[in-house]
Design a protein around this motif. Structure first.
Motif, PDB file in Angstrom:
ATOM      1  N   MET A 139       0.782  -1.238  -0.187  1.00 18.67           N
ATOM      2  CA  MET A 139      -0.026  -0.097  -0.090  1.00 18.67           C
ATOM      3  C   MET A 139       0.877   1.346   0.023  1.00 18.67           C
ATOM      4  N   GLU A 140       1.968   1.213   0.821  1.00 15.44           N
ATOM      5  CA  GLU A 140       2.590   2.460   0.807  1.00 15.44           C
ATOM      6  C   GLU A 140       3.546   2.634  -0.335  1.00 15.44           C
ATOM      7  N   GLU A 141       3.932   1.607  -1.146  1.00 14.82           N
ATOM      8  CA  GLU A 141       4.492   1.831  -2.312  1.00 14.82           C
ATOM      9  C   GLU A 141       3.439   2.371  -3.221  1.00 14.82           C
ATOM     10  N   LEU A 142       2.309   1.844  -3.364  1.00 15.14           N
ATOM     11  CA  LEU A 142       1.272   2.474  -4.063  1.00 15.14           C
ATOM     12  C   LEU A 142       1.055   3.817  -3.734  1.00 15.14           C
ATOM     13  N   PHE A 143       0.986   4.291  -2.519  1.00 15.47           N
ATOM     14  CA  PHE A 143       0.855   5.609  -2.220  1.00 15.47           C
ATOM     15  C   PHE A 143       1.959   6.651  -2.665  1.00 15.47           C
ATOM     16  N   ALA A 144       3.147   6.183  -2.408  1.00 16.21           N
ATOM     17  CA  ALA A 144       4.455   6.785  -2.931  1.00 16.21           C
ATOM     18  C   ALA A 144       4.236   7.154  -4.468  1.00 16.21           C
ATOM     19  N   CYS A 145       3.891   6.044  -5.077  1.00 18.39           N
ATOM     20  CA  CYS A 145       3.665   6.528  -6.697  1.00 18.39           C
ATOM     21  C   CYS A 145       2.562   7.523  -6.766  1.00 18.39           C
ATOM     22  N   VAL A 146       1.363   7.456  -6.006  1.00 15.18           N
ATOM     23  CA  VAL A 146       0.561   8.527  -5.976  1.00 15.18           C
ATOM     24  C   VAL A 146       0.992   9.728  -5.964  1.00 15.18           C
ATOM     25  N   ASP A 147       1.880   9.877  -4.904  1.00 14.87           N
ATOM     26  CA  ASP A 147       2.503  11.318  -4.560  1.00 14.87           C
ATOM     27  C   ASP A 147       3.449  11.637  -5.678  1.00 14.87           C
ATOM     28  N   GLU A 148       4.141  10.898  -6.456  1.00 15.08           N
ATOM     29  CA  GLU A 148       4.965  11.169  -7.415  1.00 15.08           C
ATOM     30  C   GLU A 148       4.273  11.830  -8.527  1.00 15.08           C
ATOM     31  N   LEU A 149       3.120  10.926  -8.960  1.00 12.47           N
ATOM     32  CA  LEU A 149       2.316  11.299 -10.104  1.00 12.47           C
ATOM     33  C   LEU A 149       1.669  12.492  -9.787  1.00 12.47           C
ATOM     34  N   ALA A 150       0.884  12.881  -8.562  1.00 14.66           N
ATOM     35  CA  ALA A 150       0.349  14.286  -8.425  1.00 14.66           C
ATOM     36  C   ALA A 150       1.183  15.428  -8.467  1.00 14.66           C
ATOM     37  N   VAL A 158      -5.576  13.502  -1.519  1.00 17.59           N
ATOM     38  CA  VAL A 158      -6.401  13.612  -0.353  1.00 17.59           C
ATOM     39  C   VAL A 158      -5.876  12.321   0.360  1.00 17.59           C
ATOM     40  N   ASP A 159      -4.984  12.714   1.669  1.00 22.34           N
ATOM     41  CA  ASP A 159      -4.468  11.927   2.289  1.00 22.34           C
ATOM     42  C   ASP A 159      -5.212  11.196   3.402  1.00 22.34           C
ATOM     43  N   LEU A 160      -6.121  10.094   3.198  1.00 21.33           N
ATOM     44  CA  LEU A 160      -6.849   9.429   4.064  1.00 21.33           C
ATOM     45  C   LEU A 160      -5.951   8.423   4.770  1.00 21.33           C
ATOM     46  N   TYR A 161      -5.091   7.829   4.140  1.00 18.10           N
ATOM     47  CA  TYR A 161      -4.278   6.869   5.069  1.00 18.10           C
ATOM     48  C   TYR A 161      -3.256   7.639   5.846  1.00 18.10           C
ATOM     49  N   GLY A 162      -3.044   8.876   5.881  1.00 14.59           N
ATOM     50  CA  GLY A 162      -2.415   9.601   7.169  1.00 14.59           C
ATOM     51  C   GLY A 162      -3.376  10.206   8.059  1.00 14.59           C
ATOM     52  N   ALA A 163      -4.518   9.662   7.983  1.00 15.68           N
ATOM     53  CA  ALA A 163      -5.530  10.285   9.130  1.00 15.68           C
ATOM     54  C   ALA A 163      -5.834   8.983   9.908  1.00 15.68           C
ATOM     55  N   PRO A 164      -5.419   9.073  11.165  1.00 14.80           N
ATOM     56  CA  PRO A 164      -5.415   7.746  12.057  1.00 14.80           C
ATOM     57  C   PRO A 164      -6.891   7.371  12.389  1.00 14.80           C
ATOM     58  N   SER A 165      -7.560   8.703  12.305  1.00 18.20           N
ATOM     59  CA  SER A 165      -9.179   8.404  12.741  1.00 18.20           C
ATOM     60  C   SER A 165      -9.656   7.459  11.680  1.00 18.20           C
TER      61      SER A 165
END
Length: 266
Positions: A139-150, A158-165
């Motif tokens: 998942m974190e590898e996927l999200f790193a790709c998301v950040d790079e593409l953005a 929208v960082d939902l993964y970074g919201a512990p809630s």
């Protein structure tokens, strides 16, 4: 979070993805699903007369299917806003080629970004527990790709993964894969704010109030129910190459005016 006293007057939205964007498990009385994308569209429609909305998401879709079946349609609609959430189903498969997933996600973004005013990507939420722990590296590898593409395509993340809630098990349905209505409501608020609107609920990141944990018996009953109703059927589909979305049409295939109903929040 972006805020603006005069947010952009977006006139159309197309949502692309899988069950998360389809709205499972935000169940309506008629048996259909609502979800964060519908909630977001309702907010936008309430402020913009003639607002149009399409939701191409279908549960169970892998990133290859999203690229093949949804991306060309969304690009051809040329809406103001496109949301793209995909690839997470791939990461949950026992065998997953992350290089291929990243390449396909790149293809999806490159196919959408030139055809909308604002592309929205997400770092998806994850339910706290052993499943998240097992698949976290993918998942974190996927999200790193998301950040790079953005960053490359000037997309919103929208960082939902970074919201512990949003990892709180109480915000997840009994299938342990999909958010409840409260979870979807928080996601809609997060996207709303990232699109430049003032907060309607500034506390979407705030954890739910603490409650006594369920007892041993209640946990075992829930585990048995989960295994029978969801885990075993999921395993059976994987073994037979089937998907929960086989044969299902897109949720809202055409970019049409969004008509507010009594189910929509005021």
């Amino acid at each position: 979070m972006q805020t603006n006293s005069t947010p952009p007057a977006y006139t159309s939205l197309v949502a692309v993805g899988d069950s998360f964007t389809e709205g499972m498990s935000d169940l309506l009385p008629d048996g259909s699903y609502r979800g964060w994308a519908d909630l977001l569209a309702a907010r936008m429609a309430a402020r913009t007369p003639g607002f149009r909305y399409a939701n191409l998401a279908v549960r169970g879709k892998l990133i290859q299917q999203i690229v093949d079946e949804q991306v060309p349609l969304a690009a051809a609609m040329r809406p103001d806003v496109i949301t793209l959430v995909g690839g997470l189903n791939d990461t949950l498969r026992p065998k997953c080629d992350m290089v291929r997933v990243r390449d396909l996600l790149t293809e999806a973004v490159e196919g959408l970004a030139p055809h909308c005013e604002r592309l929205v990507l997400m770092r998806s939420p994850g339910r706290q527990g052993p499943v998240l722990d097992r698949f976290r590296p993918r998942m974190e590898e996927l999200f790193a790709c998301v950040d790079e593409l953005a960053a490359k395509h000037d997309a919103v993340v929208v960082d939902l993964y970074g919201a512990p809630s949003l990892g709180d098990p109480r915000l997840w349905d009994v299938d342990r894969l999909h958010l409840t209505h409260e979870g979807h409501r928080r996601v809609a608020e997060a996207v709303w704010q990232e699109l430049g609107h003032d907060a309607e609920d500034a506390e979407w990141r705030t954890p739910m109030a603490a409650t006594p944990p369920p007892g041993w018996r209640a946990r075992r009953v829930a585990d048995v129910r989960f295994t029978r109703q969801y885990l075993l059927p999921w395993i059976a589909r994987r073994l037979t190459g089937r998907s929960s979305g086989d044969g299902l049409p897109a949720k809202r295939p055409d970019l049409l005016p969004y008509e507010l109903t009594h189910e929509d929040p005021a």
